[in-house]
Design an enzyme around this catalytic site. Structure first.
Site, PDB file in Angstrom:
ATOM      1  N   GLY A  84       0.808  -1.213   0.000  1.00 35.96           N
ATOM      2  CA  GLY A  84       0.000   0.000   0.000  1.00 35.96           C
ATOM      3  C   GLY A  84       0.841   1.262   0.000  1.00 35.96           C
ATOM      4  O   GLY A  84       0.331   2.353  -0.223  1.00 35.96           O
ATOM      5  N   GLY A 118      -0.112   6.164   1.452  1.00 38.80           N
ATOM      6  CA  GLY A 118       1.043   5.623   0.733  1.00 38.80           C
ATOM      7  C   GLY A 118       2.378   6.182   1.191  1.00 38.80           C
ATOM      8  O   GLY A 118       3.418   5.911   0.590  1.00 38.80           O
ATOM      9  N   ASP A 241       1.156 -11.379   6.988  1.00 35.10           N
ATOM     10  CA  ASP A 241       1.713 -10.568   5.884  1.00 35.10           C
ATOM     11  C   ASP A 241       3.062  -9.979   6.278  1.00 35.10           C
ATOM     12  O   ASP A 241       3.765  -9.438   5.420  1.00 35.10           O
ATOM     13  CB  ASP A 241       0.738  -9.459   5.474  1.00 35.10           C
ATOM     14  N   ASP A 251       9.387  -5.691   8.269  1.00 33.66           N
ATOM     15  CA  ASP A 251       8.382  -4.726   8.733  1.00 33.66           C
ATOM     16  C   ASP A 251       8.573  -4.319  10.179  1.00 33.66           C
ATOM     17  O   ASP A 251       7.859  -4.755  11.084  1.00 33.66           O
ATOM     18  CB  ASP A 251       6.952  -5.237   8.466  1.00 33.66           C
TER      19      ASP A 251
HETATM   20  P1  AMP Z   1       1.939  -3.307   8.128  1.00 37.26           P
HETATM   21  O1  AMP Z   1       1.249  -4.233   9.101  1.00 37.26           O
HETATM   22  O2  AMP Z   1       2.456  -2.041   8.716  1.00 37.26           O
HETATM   23  O3  AMP Z   1       2.985  -4.019   7.378  1.00 37.26           O
HETATM   24  O4  AMP Z   1       0.838  -2.822   7.061  1.00 37.26           O
HETATM   25  C1  AMP Z   1      -0.288  -3.554   6.700  1.00 37.26           C
HETATM   26  C2  AMP Z   1      -0.854  -3.093   5.373  1.00 37.26           C
HETATM   27  O5  AMP Z   1      -1.189  -1.704   5.414  1.00 37.26           O
HETATM   28  C3  AMP Z   1       0.079  -3.244   4.180  1.00 37.26           C
HETATM   29  O6  AMP Z   1      -0.702  -3.603   3.075  1.00 37.26           O
HETATM   30  C4  AMP Z   1       0.642  -1.854   4.009  1.00 37.26           C
HETATM   31  O7  AMP Z   1       1.093  -1.632   2.693  1.00 37.26           O
HETATM   32  C5  AMP Z   1      -0.543  -0.991   4.365  1.00 37.26           C
HETATM   33  N1  AMP Z   1      -0.173   0.353   4.817  1.00 37.26           N
HETATM   34  C6  AMP Z   1       0.442   0.682   5.974  1.00 37.26           C
HETATM   35  N2  AMP Z   1       0.611   2.006   6.057  1.00 37.26           N
HETATM   36  C7  AMP Z   1       0.102   2.547   4.926  1.00 37.26           C
HETATM   37  C8  AMP Z   1      -0.027   3.883   4.412  1.00 37.26           C
HETATM   38  N3  AMP Z   1       0.395   4.953   5.089  1.00 37.26           N
HETATM   39  N4  AMP Z   1      -0.612   4.039   3.200  1.00 37.26           N
HETATM   40  C9  AMP Z   1      -1.062   2.982   2.501  1.00 37.26           C
HETATM   41  N5  AMP Z   1      -0.976   1.712   2.931  1.00 37.26           N
HETATM   42  C10 AMP Z   1      -0.400   1.489   4.128  1.00 37.26           C
HETATM   43 MG    MG Z   2       3.572  -5.322   6.358  1.00 39.93          MG
END
Ligand code: AMP
Ligand code: MG
Length: 467
Positions: A84, A118, A241, A251
């Site tokens: 994302g 994003g 994920d 992450d």
């Molecule tokens: P994470 O658990 O932080 O790895 O994120 C989980 C999901 O949320 C993944 O698909 C990321 O790409 C998405 N994501 C996290 N932060 C953002 C953001 N600021 N904008 C868009 N997508 C995000």
């Molecule tokens: Mg992630």
């Protein structure tokens, strides 16, 4: 300066169902904050260029794309996640012949952004830079940080407008348990098979078919989580994920190293139930592998036989975790090849540390030295343990411990101070941090103020998600 990146892309050649092709979104004013010259050399990358690592210019040979995946978040299945806020530029073959992904994180919205912008702000970008590089220096498999570039654009979070940044992340791949889950849940068996073959070839070439892959990932994750435990690392968001097929840590969001030892310690502000608490990490790693098993079973016609085989593989994992834990914690008390009998000795020390809230890193680092008992409040109990320990260890104990007990970890309160300074434009703390955490087993570091645990006022109660 024009940067040359010797791309050799394989993911971009997979079926279009695996990703969406799109370039990073340009930013206002790219400015390099940090550059990892050693890693760049390993990757065959000549020089740097903020325009490339901010996403303003797509370098020659790149095939930019956002990867598709799904995943269980805090135990609940989310049928579609994906990159994302990240763009995979492509891959290079490093000087060791290993294929590495080069990904921009915080590089603008993608079709998988859902409600997000994003973007990333400076704080989480520098935290990931410091902590991932510290993990590497500790000898723990991890994604790496190649560059951090300021964007010149504000990012809006709960705290208000914050300086934006892009991290360049390097990984042996970004394949996750969730990458398998999305195709399995959708019943897209051809894609699942293609992905399985790709993962075997890229990460576990000796694995025999999907079950061989499952066994190899279980083994890699067992080693990884035991390594985390041995340095007091709490990942914070062990969603499927965020669980790699390679066995690398990925992450770094609300992660932290523990100061005072506490089995139940949680840092992440979003982990209300303590699902990803320090002591739960081994159980969660097994749970995540059960999800990978569930996905891979879809590849078999004889489901009953596949379930039986996969169950046996996943059920072997607690034993692997336990063996890796015993080996690592044995070394931490100066015993090479610790045996089952040593378990009680190790647990006895940890129980004392838990009771006294002893500093995990410093208490282990002090073992066998004059100041060891000062790390504990119940000195009588420590002396009693110390006597049993002295009777067990041999003359090589100090040498074994020196390689297993880091003198320094990136402490949370120091990271917060580093971020605060960086937001104010001062990178000196970041530079100092990078220098000392790059040699964590260097005994000369002792008495460095960066080794000090937080005072009561300095304790950081929670870390926030890396958004
Ligand atoms: P994470 O658990 O932080 O790895 O994120 C989980 C999901 O949320 C993944 O698909 C990321 O790409 C998405 N994501 C996290 N932060 C953002 C953001 N600021 N904008 C868009 N997508 C995000
Ligand atoms: Mg992630």
């Amino acid at each position: 300066m024009t940067v040359h990146i010797p791309f050799d892309n394989s993911y971009a050649a997979l079926p279009e169902a695996f990703f969406t092709r799109l370039p990073p979104t340009p930013v206002s004013a790219p400015a390099t904050l940090a550059w990892n010259a050693d890693l760049a050399a390993e990757l065959g990358i000549s020089g740097t260029d903020p325009d490339v690592f901010a996403g303003n210019r797509v370098p020659d040979g790149a095939a930019p794309l956002a990867q598709l995946y799904a995943g269980h978040q805090f135990g609940n299945y989310n049928p579609q996640l994906g990159d994302g806020r990240a763009i995979l530029l492509g891959e290079v073959i490093d000087t060791n012949g290993i294929r590495r992904d080069i990904q921009l994180k915080g590089s603008g919205p993608t079709p998988y952004s859902r409600m997000g912008d994003g973007r990333a702000w400076l704080g989480p970008v520098l935290r990931e830079y410091v902590v991932s590089e510290a993990m590497h220096a500790l000898g723990i498999p991890t994604t790496r940080a190649l560059a951090a570039v300021a964007t010149g654009d504000p990012v809006y979070r709960e705290q208000g407008g914050l300086p934006g940044a892009v991290l360049t992340r390097v990984a042996t791949s970004h394949l996750r348990v969730g990458t398998f889950q999305i195709f399995a849940h959708r019943g897209h068996i051809d894609e699942l098979r293609t992905l399985t073959d790709y993962a075997i070839a890229r990460h576990h070439p000796d694995a025999d078919g999907p079950m061989g892959l499952l066994a190899a990932v279980c083994a890699a994750q067992a080693e990884l989580v035991a390594a985390w435990m041995s340095v007091g690392f709490i990942h914070g968001v062990m969603n499927t994920d965020n669980c790699t097929i390679s066995g690398e840590t990925i992450d770094y969001g609300p992660c932290a190293f523990m100061d005072a030892y506490d089995e139940a310690r949680v840092f992440s502000s979003i982990d209300q139930m303590g699902r990803y608490a320090f002591g739960n990490q081994p159980r969660i790693a097994v749970w995540n592998m059960a999800q990978l098993a569930t996905a891979l079973i879809q590849l078999f016609d004889d489901k009953d036989a596949a379930v039986e085989q996969a169950t046996a593989i996943v059920h072997a994992m607690p034993g692997q975790l336990q063996a890796a834990w015993l080996r690592r914690f044995g070394a931490k008390i100066g015993v090479a090849d610790a045996q089952a009998d040593d378990q009680a000795l190790i647990e006895g020390l940890l129980a004392l540390m838990q009771k006294d809230g002893a500093d995990f890193t410093n208490a282990f680092a002090a073992l066998g030295q004059a100041g060891a008992r000062d790390q504990f409040t119940d000195r009588t109990a420590f002396d009693d343990w110390d006597a049993r320990w002295q009777a067990r260890v041999g003359p090589d104990a100090a040498q074994i411990m020196a390689r297993a007990n880091p003198q320094i970890i990136p402490r949370n309160h120091r990271i917060e101070a580093m971020i605060e300074a960086a937001v104010a434009g001062d990178m000196t703390l970041f530079i100092r941090f990078m220098k000392v955490t790059s040699q964590p087993y260097d005994l000369k570091l002792k008495d460095n103020d960066l080794c000090d645990p937080p005072t009561a006022q300095e304790i950081v109660p929670a870390t926030f998600c890396g958004t």
